[in-house]
Design an enzyme around this catalytic site. Structure first.
Site, PDB file in Angstrom:
ATOM      1  N   ARG A 198     -14.886   3.872 131.182  1.00  0.00           N
ATOM      2  CA  ARG A 198     -15.454   5.220 131.303  1.00  0.00           C
ATOM      3  C   ARG A 198     -15.341   6.035 130.010  1.00  0.00           C
ATOM      4  O   ARG A 198     -16.233   6.805 129.668  1.00  0.00           O
ATOM      5  CB  ARG A 198     -14.707   5.932 132.438  1.00  0.00           C
ATOM      6  N   ILE A 200     -20.064  13.822 136.203  1.00  0.00           N
ATOM      7  CA  ILE A 200     -19.720  12.403 136.144  1.00  0.00           C
ATOM      8  C   ILE A 200     -18.773  12.127 137.302  1.00  0.00           C
ATOM      9  O   ILE A 200     -17.720  12.748 137.416  1.00  0.00           O
ATOM     10  CB  ILE A 200     -19.048  12.042 134.807  1.00  0.00           C
ATOM     11  N   SER A 201     -19.157  11.210 138.167  1.00  0.00           N
ATOM     12  CA  SER A 201     -18.359  10.934 139.374  1.00  0.00           C
ATOM     13  C   SER A 201     -16.996  10.337 139.015  1.00  0.00           C
ATOM     14  O   SER A 201     -16.803   9.762 137.945  1.00  0.00           O
ATOM     15  CB  SER A 201     -19.106   9.969 140.294  1.00  0.00           C
ATOM     16  N   ALA A 202     -16.066  10.451 139.948  1.00  0.00           N
ATOM     17  CA  ALA A 202     -14.730   9.871 139.781  1.00  0.00           C
ATOM     18  C   ALA A 202     -14.823   8.340 139.777  1.00  0.00           C
ATOM     19  O   ALA A 202     -15.688   7.761 140.436  1.00  0.00           O
ATOM     20  CB  ALA A 202     -13.820  10.345 140.905  1.00  0.00           C
ATOM     21  N   PHE A 244     -21.626  16.052 146.125  1.00  0.00           N
ATOM     22  CA  PHE A 244     -22.343  15.823 144.868  1.00  0.00           C
ATOM     23  C   PHE A 244     -23.268  17.006 144.606  1.00  0.00           C
ATOM     24  O   PHE A 244     -23.619  17.759 145.528  1.00  0.00           O
ATOM     25  CB  PHE A 244     -23.214  14.559 144.973  1.00  0.00           C
TER      26      PHE A 244
END
Length: 525
Positions: free
Chosen positions: A17, A44-46, A193
């Site tokens: 990441r 940005i997602s986990a 989201f």
């Protein structure tokens, strides 16, 4: 982490990441939390969400992957790594700055890591607007909340047997489409989201109008793959004049192709019509060699580890038959693939280690063999030294042209009807050809039949080739002519081309000409 698969974790270890987040967020690169990039306006997602999505999608080598809302490009690149050199990964964005950020991240990471991501491409388009290329994807990841009523729009781009994962309302859901097109869904976990951007009604209508107009101006060229055409001659009794015997099985062949493609072996059987092969050879190996002889087809590399045992057996059978028939290039090609596979452990390895460079090299080898076959076929017209009984003479424009019955019958419905009608042409060795065309154009048409060369078309002969394509009912060649002419339509020649399209039943060209005339008329109003 119950959803995690080893393949998903491996991908995130290989493509971390930290190489994709903005520099101002570096401190949180490996924290299992979402990140907000305020500067460009995206999230940005986990990491655990990435693992859940990748594990549920179960992306396979060779698939087409779509990442909706590609953002920093991380998920798009993970998809590119998992589909491998034979697949594609597309990232979709609606903001040019964000798309460029993701693209640059992919380029920098590829250069830094040495992982080839040339199968990754970023596109600027709202996912709810028509795709000009109408691409169908095997796996789709949606990185923002999709309204429930809009999921059906995304599912149109999903292939049969495909999976789509998306946040809908407050649930992360995976949708599966079976081979009959039926959709099932499964809720995975509660999430939050940001929302996908929905186009306005005006934007949707305009995009749909432009999409339909683009389709109306498109010239569709039917598939006329000469390699597939000649491939149908493998073990075919059409005009056959040679037979292999392999443990009581008859395999039909043609002396013309054996002489052209494996001259060294042909010299040893030139006087024979039936040859018994040693029982050590395998039937599927001989068929594989004949596929090479007729269509330059060579075994494709295997992408799945579980298919390696069967692939090794097939390659060995083809290699043995190729050696027996003195086809060194095919035998070496099979040996190279076997050497590659020998380094794979079917019990422990998850991937066949084929890189993009290897893929390109193997494809180049196959392309070279196809080009060689086209050259050899073309030379049959100019150097017609052929086995007795394989030729036929065409008389056109006061000249006689030596051709080959099996090729004409295989490649042309016009000539096939000649040879199978039961009329005198069926039995004659000299056939008179009459038509509204010059000898030079007829010879070009024959060249097209033999080697599929559409580059016979140029500005000087385009109308003549269209005429001959219409006369011989050659739909693919006609469509090639239509495509050539449609690319040069302007206000000065559109009426001439409309008349030309009517003269030679070029319906696609006619449609494009009418569209152009209507467009000009509307502008003048």
């Amino acid at each position: 982490m119950s959803h995690a698969t080893p393949k998903a974790i491996d991908a995130l270890m290989k493509i971390p990441r930290g190489d994709f987040i903005p520099h101002e967020l570096a401190d949180g690169a490996y924290a299992d939390t979402p990140l907000r990039c305020s500067r460009m306006g995206f999230n940005i997602s986990a990491p655990h969400i990435y693992i859940v999505c990748l594990s549920e999608l179960d992306i396979q080598p060779g698939q087409k992957f779509l990442d909706v809302g590609s953002g920093c490009g991380h998920m798009t690149c993970l998809g590119g790594y998992l589909v491998g050199p034979y697949g594609v990964s597309h990232g979709l964005e609606i903001v040019d700055e964000i798309m460029e950020f993701g693209r640059n991240n992919a380029i920098k990471f590829s250069e830094k890591s040495g992982i080839d991501l040339s199968n990754v491409e970023f596109k600027l388009r709202n996912c709810f607007l028509p795709d000009p290329e109408e691409t169908i994807y095997d796996r789709i990841n949606v990185g923002s909340t999709c309204p429930k009523q809009m999921v059906k729009v995304l599912l149109r781009s999903l292939a049969l047997g495909g999976k789509l994962i998306a946040p809908v309302d407050d649930e992360l859901r995976v949708y599966s489409k079976d081979n009959n097109g039926n959709i099932t869904k499964k809720n995975l976990l509660s999430v939050r989201f940001s929302d996908l951007t929905i186009p306005t009604d005006e934007e949707l209508q305009r995009a749909e109008f432009m999409s339909q107009r683009s389709k109306s101006l498109r010239i569709n060229v039917p598939n006329d793959n000469i390699f597939q055409s000649y491939g149908k001659l493998v073990n075919s009794d059409l005009c056959t004049d040679f037979t292999f015997l392999l443990y009581d099985k008859q395999i039909y062949a043609h002396r013309l192709f054996l002489q052209m493609r494996t001259p060294k072996y042909f010299q040893t059987v030139e006087e024979l019509k039936v040859v018994e092969l040693p029982s050590e050879l395998k039937y599927n190996g001989l068929i594989g060699v004949l596929e090479y002889i007729y269509s330059a087809s060579m075994p494709m590399e295997t992408l799945k580890v579980q298919d390696l045992v069967q692939s090794r057996e097939h390659l060995t059978a083809v290699m043995d038959a190729a050696k027996y028939l003195s086809i060194d290039v095919l035998a070496q090609y099979c040996q190279d693939l076997l050497t590659l596979y020998n380094g794979v452990d079917v019990e422990t390895d998850e991937r066949v280690p084929i890189t993009m460079t290897m893929k390109n090299q193997l494809q180049a080898s196959r392309d070279d063999e196809k080009k060689l076959l086209q050259v050899q076929l073309s030379e049959l017209l100019t150097k017609p030294k052929s086995p007795p009984g394989s030729t036929i003479t065409l008389s056109a424009g006061g000249s006689k042209i030596i051709c080959h019955k099996v090729i004409l019958e295989c490649r042309s419905t016009f000539f096939k009807s000649f040879f199978t009608s039961g009329m005198k042409e069926t039995f004659s060795e000299l056939i008179e050809i009459h038509g509204p065309f010059e000898l030079d154009d007829f010879v070009l048409y024959l060249k097209y039949l033999y080697c599929g060369d559409e580059f016979i078309i140029n500005n000087d002969n385009i109308v003549d080739i269209l005429r001959i394509a219409d006369y011989f009912n050659e739909s693919c060649l006609k469509s090639c002519c239509e495509r050539f002419l449609s690319s040069s339509i302007d206000n000065d020649n559109v009426c001439f081309l409309l008349q030309t399209s009517s003269n030679y039943n070029a319906t696609q060209l006619k449609r494009v000409c009418i569209e152009r005339i209507l467009e000009v008329s509307q502008c003048q109003e």
